[in-house]
Scaffold this active site. Structure first.
Site, PDB file in Angstrom:
ATOM      1  N   PHE A   1       0.063   9.986  -7.608  1.00 60.30           N
ATOM      2  CA  PHE A   1      -0.024   8.543  -7.498  1.00 60.30           C
ATOM      3  C   PHE A   1      -0.752   7.960  -8.713  1.00 60.30           C
ATOM      4  O   PHE A   1      -0.982   6.788  -8.785  1.00 60.30           O
ATOM      5  CB  PHE A   1      -0.732   8.144  -6.211  1.00 60.30           C
ATOM      6  CG  PHE A   1      -0.195   8.892  -5.008  1.00 60.30           C
ATOM      7  CD1 PHE A   1      -1.040   9.516  -4.129  1.00 60.30           C
ATOM      8  CD2 PHE A   1       1.166   8.992  -4.811  1.00 60.30           C
ATOM      9  CE1 PHE A   1      -0.529  10.227  -3.039  1.00 60.30           C
ATOM     10  CE2 PHE A   1       1.683   9.706  -3.730  1.00 60.30           C
ATOM     11  CZ  PHE A   1       0.823  10.313  -2.847  1.00 60.30           C
TER      12      PHE A   1
ATOM     13  N   SER B   1       0.843  -1.207   0.000  1.00 54.94           N
ATOM     14  CA  SER B   1       0.000   0.000   0.000  1.00 54.94           C
ATOM     15  C   SER B   1       0.874   1.251   0.000  1.00 54.94           C
ATOM     16  O   SER B   1       0.611   2.215  -0.712  1.00 54.94           O
ATOM     17  CB  SER B   1      -0.916  -0.019   1.233  1.00 54.94           C
ATOM     18  OG  SER B   1      -1.574   1.227   1.348  1.00 54.94           O
TER      19      SER B   1
ATOM     20  N   TRP C   1       2.361   1.582  -3.396  1.00 55.42           N
ATOM     21  CA  TRP C   1       1.337   2.069  -4.336  1.00 55.42           C
ATOM     22  C   TRP C   1       1.327   3.590  -4.381  1.00 55.42           C
ATOM     23  O   TRP C   1       1.114   4.208  -5.409  1.00 55.42           O
ATOM     24  CB  TRP C   1      -0.033   1.540  -3.907  1.00 55.42           C
ATOM     25  CG  TRP C   1      -1.176   2.003  -4.771  1.00 55.42           C
ATOM     26  CD1 TRP C   1      -1.694   1.383  -5.874  1.00 55.42           C
ATOM     27  CD2 TRP C   1      -1.961   3.191  -4.594  1.00 55.42           C
ATOM     28  NE1 TRP C   1      -2.738   2.094  -6.399  1.00 55.42           N
ATOM     29  CE2 TRP C   1      -2.924   3.220  -5.634  1.00 55.42           C
ATOM     30  CE3 TRP C   1      -1.955   4.235  -3.684  1.00 55.42           C
ATOM     31  CZ2 TRP C   1      -3.863   4.236  -5.766  1.00 55.42           C
ATOM     32  CZ3 TRP C   1      -2.880   5.265  -3.818  1.00 55.42           C
ATOM     33  CH2 TRP C   1      -3.820   5.257  -4.851  1.00 55.42           C
ATOM     34  N   HIS C   2       1.576   4.187  -3.207  1.00 53.83           N
ATOM     35  CA  HIS C   2       1.514   5.649  -3.129  1.00 53.83           C
ATOM     36  C   HIS C   2       2.670   6.319  -3.848  1.00 53.83           C
ATOM     37  O   HIS C   2       2.544   7.470  -4.250  1.00 53.83           O
ATOM     38  CB  HIS C   2       1.489   6.112  -1.676  1.00 53.83           C
ATOM     39  CG  HIS C   2       0.132   5.978  -1.049  1.00 53.83           C
ATOM     40  ND1 HIS C   2      -0.338   4.796  -0.540  1.00 53.83           N
ATOM     41  CD2 HIS C   2      -0.867   6.877  -0.876  1.00 53.83           C
ATOM     42  CE1 HIS C   2      -1.570   4.969  -0.072  1.00 53.83           C
ATOM     43  NE2 HIS C   2      -1.914   6.221  -0.271  1.00 53.83           N
ATOM     44  N   GLY C   3       3.778   5.644  -3.968  1.00 56.77           N
ATOM     45  CA  GLY C   3       4.866   6.291  -4.688  1.00 56.77           C
ATOM     46  C   GLY C   3       6.127   5.462  -4.720  1.00 56.77           C
ATOM     47  O   GLY C   3       6.330   4.564  -3.889  1.00 56.77           O
TER      48      GLY C   3
END
Lengths: 507, 436
Positions: free
Chosen positions: A507, A336, A339-341
């Site tokens: 994102f 997770s 996923w954000h960066g």
């Protein structure tokens, strides 16, 4: 890899969107029902192409791949004969679909991060690796629509939903413009059904949508963008603004990210509501959570539920013992974060939250023993307030990693917070030298109070906008007038301010 | 079902209009009123002005419409602004022609050599002038023409949609946001009164004013502004408005003088006359007439305005010097009265010696001056020139008396005393001493 182009046009708080949206809505309701989805699809692609026309090909490609996957799964998995071999083929289709789409995501988002780290790793053992530099722009929203489309494939595979045979409707599901670039990540069951049965225009829904959009603009323009000035200044020069400055900045950042992302989500929901579509609520009073687990059921709900349903549960969830559960949590929160960066700070942020969940779980029993020994009762105001405060502090601590530009920056911020003791800045004018004047601060604090008030009401199940809509006409007019005027006067928009800085667009 | 729908539509429309009205009130409150301070008189009675003065700070400070009216009966307005180029002059003229047309436009040649449409160092002044123009097709054309590069995008947005920047003024609301501040100077700004009391801020800077060079000695290199000068002349010609090109004196190097001559030469191409302040003999005194090396002070401005008035009244007989209607005459007389009251109220607030003396040179005042023998004032060339420029009765006091170096009583001629000032000097540099 370049982040989002500086020539973004169609953000929600831009003039172009304020012209685009009314035209789309007006024509949507003028067109006959058969034409409506095509109109929305055209509008959605126009919206996306205003960012970068070339990457419309990418979203189209993802759409075709996942659409065909759905069709094939439907054909193979749910055919009556040779069930096991057909299921095997269906699995292969899902796998290939995931490979292609995640491969694209990896290429556009993680390529350089991966190879940079691989290079560093190999250099530790004396091998010089050189990866070709690729100058690619991160396609806006790729993380969102990729997950949305993959979720659809899994839903079809699981039989939760039938494969969508109407390509245009499916394409609209993937590209629906209100939620295209920054979520919420919609579930196929919710959105596809609504696209199949569009609702007619109703005045109440229209007003509710406008109110939601206004609330979103308030969050973004009045709160988030104002806080950004302070946080950028202090985090950008932590040696000049140490200790308590950074504490204040970190607290404010928690509201910045909430209002930036939550604001976007609310504008998206409001816009969709006006078009007769109900999108999921992405944030439900997250900072009033009593533990980290609850926080993640209230924050970015669409993403956390996606990871829960499509990763955590398939990995075994909490059904395979504690160790496996904790491992699953680490994997899910680590991913997770990723996923954000493409940065270790995001991964660490995710892992920190995962660790908080594990610790929370481990401490559950000891806490209950402690409560009973100390005579602390659950669900009392004092206990709840303490829990909310502790949870907030933990979550806010993790935001340091999210905001910092790299690990070193995060370390320096944390070191400064814990080693420099200068609370006197709260009582002199020092805070007003960080980009926000005393008056700006006053407006900010006042606005955050309003935000918290609404959140408290939401937590108690009271939706303020519904209460407003239940009132007499002239009361509603006053509310609308005052809201619009407040946002236009105190919002950060117009010249000298760039409207394209929604945090979650990266994102 | 039509009635409920019509009712809802009517309600929605009324709510929309109420919101719009509220927003326009807020927008007006938050908008800076500085343009109103400069342009209020012009827009109130645009037909009152036969002569428009256009140009930069040289004009805004050096040309006094009220003095021009009082001495010659010429009705004029000062439409100059700080750093205003010919490009902006052109568009201001074109926009204001939509409202009214003067008989004569006087253009100052200062910006001829500047090769840009606007000066980035004077953005606030540009905004002021552009904001004052009424919104319309010509204003949009002006903004699109003047601010046509990518870096001008924000400025363009501000000018086309002022609320985009004005809304930030909620933080700086003052009385002037609610009550417009009226000016009595008909667009000019002697740049005196706002600066009173500031340390080391003198309104008199001894400066060398060079002699005129041969008008044929011109630098004819075309610039953006020389092109716009041509456009202004052509625009005026198309609208039957006369043009006069002028240059007030200042400390200017030869290259600047050559650029001014270019302006005169361009005017000559179109049959437009010029008045070169550098050619005027025995008019200006660099010791007493300059606010700084580039701008005339009030004394210098009165002299230049006198010369302008003399030239205009001798060469433009179609400019009426008597008013055509009693109401217009009353307006002008009232304006002049208010202007005089303004001068009279501001004079006592001046503190620095040179500045005070310079303002006292206004022939409206009669002075009684007593100078103590042996005072440093007597050896100060500039101070003595200023004193001798005043309409004054000068007396001397004994060197050993305990009187101050100089005491000045100012009265309006045949009227009341409006101020008394006393100065004492411990050194010979008397210019920036403040009154006792």
């Amino acid at each position: 890899m370049r982040s989002i182009s500086r020539h973004r046009k169609m953000v929600f708080n831009s003039l172009s969107f304020l012209i685009f949206f009314p035209i789309v809505v007006s024509l949507y309701y003028v067109f006959p029902k058969k034409i409506q989805p095509f109109w929305l699809l055209a509008a959605s692609y126009y919206f996306y192409m205003s960012w970068n026309a070339k990457y419309a090909i990418l979203i189209l490609f993802s759409t075709v791949v996942t659409y065909l996957t759905g069709i094939f799964i439907g054909k193979f998995k749910f055919a009556s004969e040779n069930q096991s071999s057909k299921t095997k083929y269906a699995k292969i289709f899902v796998f290939v679909c995931f490979l292609i789409n995640l491969g694209l995501l990896f290429f556009f988002k993680y390529y350089h991060f991966f190879f940079d780290n691989l290079t560093k790793l190999f250099s530790l053992i004396g091998i010089n690796l050189s990866s070709p530099f690729l100058d690619v722009i991160l396609p806006v929203g790729i993380s969102f629509y990729t997950f949305q489309a993959l979720g659809y494939c899994v839903d079809v595979y699981r039989g939760t939903i039938k494969a969508e045979t109407n390509f245009f409707r499916y394409a609209l599901f993937v590209s629906f413009f209100p939620q295209l670039v920054a979520g919420p990540i919609e579930r196929s069951g919710n959105l596809l059904n609504q696209l199949e049965n569009p609702k007619p225009f109703t005045y109440n829904r229209f007003l509710e949508g406008i109110l939601l959009m206004l609330w979103g603009f308030f969050q973004k323009l009045v709160i988030a963008d104002r806080i950004a000035i302070f946080v950028d200044k202090t985090y950008g020069d932590y040696s000049t603004y140490p200790g308590t400055f950074l504490v204040v900045a970190t607290i404010l950042f928690s509201f910045q990210i909430y209002c930036d992302f939550g604001g976007y989500s609310n504008i998206a929901r409001g816009a969709a509501l006006i078009l007769g579509i109900d999108l999921m609520n992405n944030f439900i009073s997250p900072y009033l959570s009593k533990n980290c687990g609850e926080f993640w059921r209230r924050w970015h709900i669409s993403l956390s539920s996606w990871f829960r349903d499509y990763l955590y549960i398939p990995l075994g969830g909490n059904r395979k013992g504690k160790i496996r559960k904790y491992l699953n949590l680490i994997v899910v929160f680590g991913l997770s974060g990723l996923w954000h960066g493409a940065n270790w700070t995001y991964i660490i942020w995710g892992l920190v939250n995962g660790i908080f969940q594990i610790i929370g779980d481990l401490l559950k029993k000891p806490k209950e023993i402690l409560y009973s020994l100390a005579g602390i009762h659950k669900n009392k105001f004092g206990t709840d307030l303490a829990k909310i405060t502790v949870t907030y502090i933990l979550i806010d601590f993790s935001w340091i990693f999210f905001r910092a530009k790299d690990i070193h920056h995060a370390n320096e911020i944390i070191k400064s917070i814990f080693t420099v003791f200068n609370p006197e800045i709260l009582f002199n004018d020092a805070l007003y030298n960080c980009g926000l004047t005393r008056r700006e601060f006053s407006i900010l604090i006042f606005s955050i109070m309003i935000l918290l008030f609404v959140d408290i009401l939401n937590k108690k199940g009271i939706e303020l906008r519904r209460k407003v809509l239940d009132q007499d006409y002239w009361f509603r007019v006053v509310v609308f007038c005052v809201s619009i005027c407040f946002i236009l006067i105190f919002g950060l928009w117009g010249t000298g301010y760039r409207s394209d800085a929604f945090l979650y667009f990266q994102f | 079902m039509k009635k409920p729908f019509m009712k809802k539509l009517l309600r929605f429309t009324s709510a929309f209009l109420i919101t719009l009205f509220l927003l326009s009130m807020i927008a007006w409150t938050l908008s800076p009123k500085s343009w109103y301070h400069k342009m209020n008189d012009f827009y109130d009675y645009p037909e009152d002005y036969d002569v428009w003065f256009l140009g930069s700070s040289h004009v805004i400070m050096g040309t006094l419409p009220e003095e021009l009216y009082n001495e010659y009966g010429i009705r004029s307005y000062n439409l100059a602004a700080y750093g205003q180029t010919f490009a902006i002059d052109y568009w201001v003229t074109k926009n204001l022609f939509e409202i009214t047309k003067p008989k004569l436009i006087v253009l100052d040649a200062a910006q001829t050599g500047y090769d840009g449409k606007y000066q980035t160092s004077n953005i606030s002044s540009i905004k002021l002038m552009m904001s004052s123009l009424p919104f319309g097709k010509e204003k949009i054309k002006a903004i699109n023409d003047l601010f046509d590069s990518e870096s001008d995008k924000d400025l363009k947005t501000e000018l086309l949609f002022p609320f985009a920047s004005d809304h930030y003024n909620w933080e700086y609301l003052t009385k002037s946001n609610f009550h417009s501040n009226v000016s009595y100077e008909l667009g000019s700004d002697q740049n005196v009164f706002d600066q009173r009391g500031k340390s080391n801020y003198l309104l008199v800077t001894p400066t060398i004013i060079p002699e005129a060079i041969d008008v044929e000695d011109a630098d004819m290199t075309e610039t953006v502004n020389s092109n716009y000068l041509r456009k202004i002349i052509e625009l005026c010609s198309d609208n039957n408005v006369e043009v006069l090109i002028v240059k007030c004196p200042l400390n200017a190097a030869k290259d600047k003088l050559q650029k001014y001559n270019q302006a005169f030469a361009i005017g000559k191409e179109y049959g437009v006359p010029y008045l070169n302040g550098f050619e005027l003999e025995n008019v200006f005194d660099g010791d007493t007439d300059m606010w700084d090396s580039s701008h005339l002070n009030s004394l210098g401005a009165r002299k230049w305005t006198h010369e302008l008035g003399k030239y205009i009244s001798e060469n433009y007989t179609q400019i009426e010097t008597s008013t055509t209607s009693p109401t217009m005459k009353k307006r002008w007389d009232d304006r002049y009265e208010n202007y005089l009251k303004f001068l009279d109220s501001e004079l006592p607030l001046q503190t620095f010696f040179y500045s005070y003396l310079m303002l006292c040179t206004n022939q409206r005042y009669e002075l009684d001056i007593v100078i103590r023998d042996g005072s440093h004032v007597l050896n100060d060339k500039v101070a003595m020139k200023l004193i001798n420029s005043c309409s004054a009765n000068i007396a001397r006091a004994d060197k050993n008396s305990k009187k101050p170096d100089i005491s000045i009583t100012v009265r309006i001629k045949n009227g009341d005393i409006i101020d008394q000032a006393v100065y004492s000097f411990s050194s010979k540099t008397v210019n920036s001493y403040t009154r006792n």
